[in-house]
Write an enzyme that holds these catalytic residues in place. Sequence first.
Site, mmCIF file in Angstrom:
data_model
loop_
_atom_site.group_PDB
_atom_site.id
_atom_site.type_symbol
_atom_site.label_atom_id
_atom_site.label_comp_id
_atom_site.label_asym_id
_atom_site.label_seq_id
_atom_site.Cartn_x
_atom_site.Cartn_y
_atom_site.Cartn_z
ATOM 1 N N TRP A 20 0.821 -1.214 0.000
ATOM 2 C CA TRP A 20 0.000 0.000 0.000
ATOM 3 C C TRP A 20 0.856 1.266 0.000
ATOM 4 C CZ3 TRP A 20 -0.538 -3.992 3.546
ATOM 5 C CH2 TRP A 20 0.165 -3.848 4.736
ATOM 6 N N GLU A 33 -6.003 0.565 5.435
ATOM 7 C CA GLU A 33 -6.178 1.119 6.774
ATOM 8 C C GLU A 33 -7.254 0.380 7.569
ATOM 9 O OE1 GLU A 33 -4.200 2.942 8.215
ATOM 10 O OE2 GLU A 33 -3.055 3.855 6.592
ATOM 11 N N THR A 39 -4.614 -4.505 14.020
ATOM 12 C CA THR A 39 -4.094 -5.704 13.359
ATOM 13 C C THR A 39 -2.662 -5.440 12.924
ATOM 14 O OG1 THR A 39 -6.311 -6.193 12.545
ATOM 15 C CG2 THR A 39 -4.479 -7.306 11.455
ATOM 16 N N LEU A 76 -9.759 -12.861 10.259
ATOM 17 C CA LEU A 76 -9.077 -11.610 10.604
ATOM 18 C C LEU A 76 -9.648 -10.951 11.858
ATOM 19 C CD1 LEU A 76 -6.721 -9.944 9.619
ATOM 20 C CD2 LEU A 76 -8.282 -8.657 8.153
ATOM 21 N N TYR A 116 -8.521 8.232 13.461
ATOM 22 C CA TYR A 116 -7.248 7.740 12.943
ATOM 23 C C TYR A 116 -7.292 7.525 11.424
ATOM 24 C CZ TYR A 116 -3.893 4.602 11.117
ATOM 25 O OH TYR A 116 -2.961 4.077 10.281
ATOM 26 N N ASP A 134 -2.274 6.442 16.552
ATOM 27 C CA ASP A 134 -2.582 5.026 16.765
ATOM 28 C C ASP A 134 -1.757 4.520 17.936
ATOM 29 O OD1 ASP A 134 -0.038 4.926 15.730
ATOM 30 O OD2 ASP A 134 -0.427 3.131 14.527
ATOM 31 N N CYS A 188 10.639 1.647 18.269
ATOM 32 C CA CYS A 188 10.148 1.971 19.610
ATOM 33 C C CYS A 188 9.047 0.983 19.973
ATOM 34 C CB CYS A 188 9.643 3.407 19.647
ATOM 35 S SG CYS A 188 9.399 4.073 21.317
ATOM 36 N N CYS A 195 17.005 0.816 22.474
ATOM 37 C CA CYS A 195 17.281 2.231 22.697
ATOM 38 C C CYS A 195 18.745 2.576 22.430
ATOM 39 C CB CYS A 195 16.905 2.613 24.124
ATOM 40 S SG CYS A 195 15.161 2.330 24.496
ATOM 41 N N CYS A 198 18.929 3.934 19.058
ATOM 42 C CA CYS A 198 17.824 4.816 18.672
ATOM 43 C C CYS A 198 18.341 6.233 18.407
ATOM 44 C CB CYS A 198 16.783 4.850 19.785
ATOM 45 S SG CYS A 198 15.415 5.955 19.408
ATOM 46 N N CYS A 204 15.320 11.611 24.347
ATOM 47 C CA CYS A 204 14.135 10.864 24.792
ATOM 48 C C CYS A 204 14.042 10.898 26.317
ATOM 49 C CB CYS A 204 14.196 9.418 24.299
ATOM 50 S SG CYS A 204 12.830 8.406 24.914
#
Length: 349
Positions: A20, A33, A39, A76, A116, A134, A188, A195, A198, A204
Amino acid sequence: MTFRKTLKHWYSNNKRELPWRQTKDPYFIWLSEIILQQTQVKQGLPYYGKFVDEFPSVFHLAKAEESDVLKLWQGLGYYSRARNLHATAKYVVDELNGEFPNNYKGLLKLKGVGDYTASAIASICFNQASAVVDGNVYRVLSRYFGIDTPINSSKGAKEFKQLAQELIDTQDPATFNQAIMEFGATQCKPQNPDCAICPFNISCIAFNNNKVNELPVKLKALKVKKKYFNFLVLISSNQKTILEKREGQGIWQNLYQFPLIETDKNMSFETFKQFAETHDLIKNKTFDLSLYNQEVIVHKLSHQHLYTKFWIVTIDSPLKVGVPLSEIREFAVPVLIGNFIESFNFSSF
DNA sequence: AACTCGGGGTA
DNA sequence: TACCCAGAGTT
């Protein structure tokens, strides 16, 4: 470096190639989406492929029968997504001439599209700067900024949406939105985020205060309910069984199942036998009863644990109504039923 | 604001 | 076990 710039740089070096991401066609973005709501990408990927193949446009999807959409969605979960998907396809074709709304506000009106998903489509397809929030975004922002407001509270939802909206790259919201989610999904992570490597670890707040494992904060859910499901697997002398469509409220709406007897506690062989003798489908008939699974099958849903027994009832007489055993796989069924159908040897009858 | 809606994966 | 997942709809 700013949060935006660091994120964009990380994304260009670490993003996954996903189908996508090859398009900005709102039909395909919308489809992906909906599939990806609650999921994981790994689980949704094969379903996206199946839907694109079967329904290459919103017009194809709109023309389909709901039963065929549910069959393709089988396994699903959260089946209201499939029902709303189909309803929205019909709405877009019948009322909008096949064109999806081109902005957040219009998208939000579609069934199955909430804050969302409207933000995701608006940004990816139409370059509108509406921030997505999300599960990934909650985690990234709560850690980076050290915010302990519960993410599943109305206060938290407002707070994180506003923060994301302040951070979004208004010049390229599509990339920003996808980048922050990708970062949450692969770097994350909920458990054991790496980390050490990261790019945000200098600034952070969670990392620098050793609170990565305490964020995000989430109010704990209520405990699950136990239910006792007894499925009546009828097998007639003319190789038919009974499948019923689940109507009304509750789980698995519009999917099929064997006749269900729900009890408040475990049912013994003798109790079920007495029950069967008075059941509309069986009474006044000669039948043979056996329990398929000696160990109760525990099927776990988010809010319920289903303690399940499959009772095999063979009757000597033919059945006029009902489903030929050879056609049983054509119906959309929950995984609990599907697993039974796959493991039970119907062809021996 | 609280509840409901699936199933698979991870520790 | 407990928690999480590219959340949304209903009450």
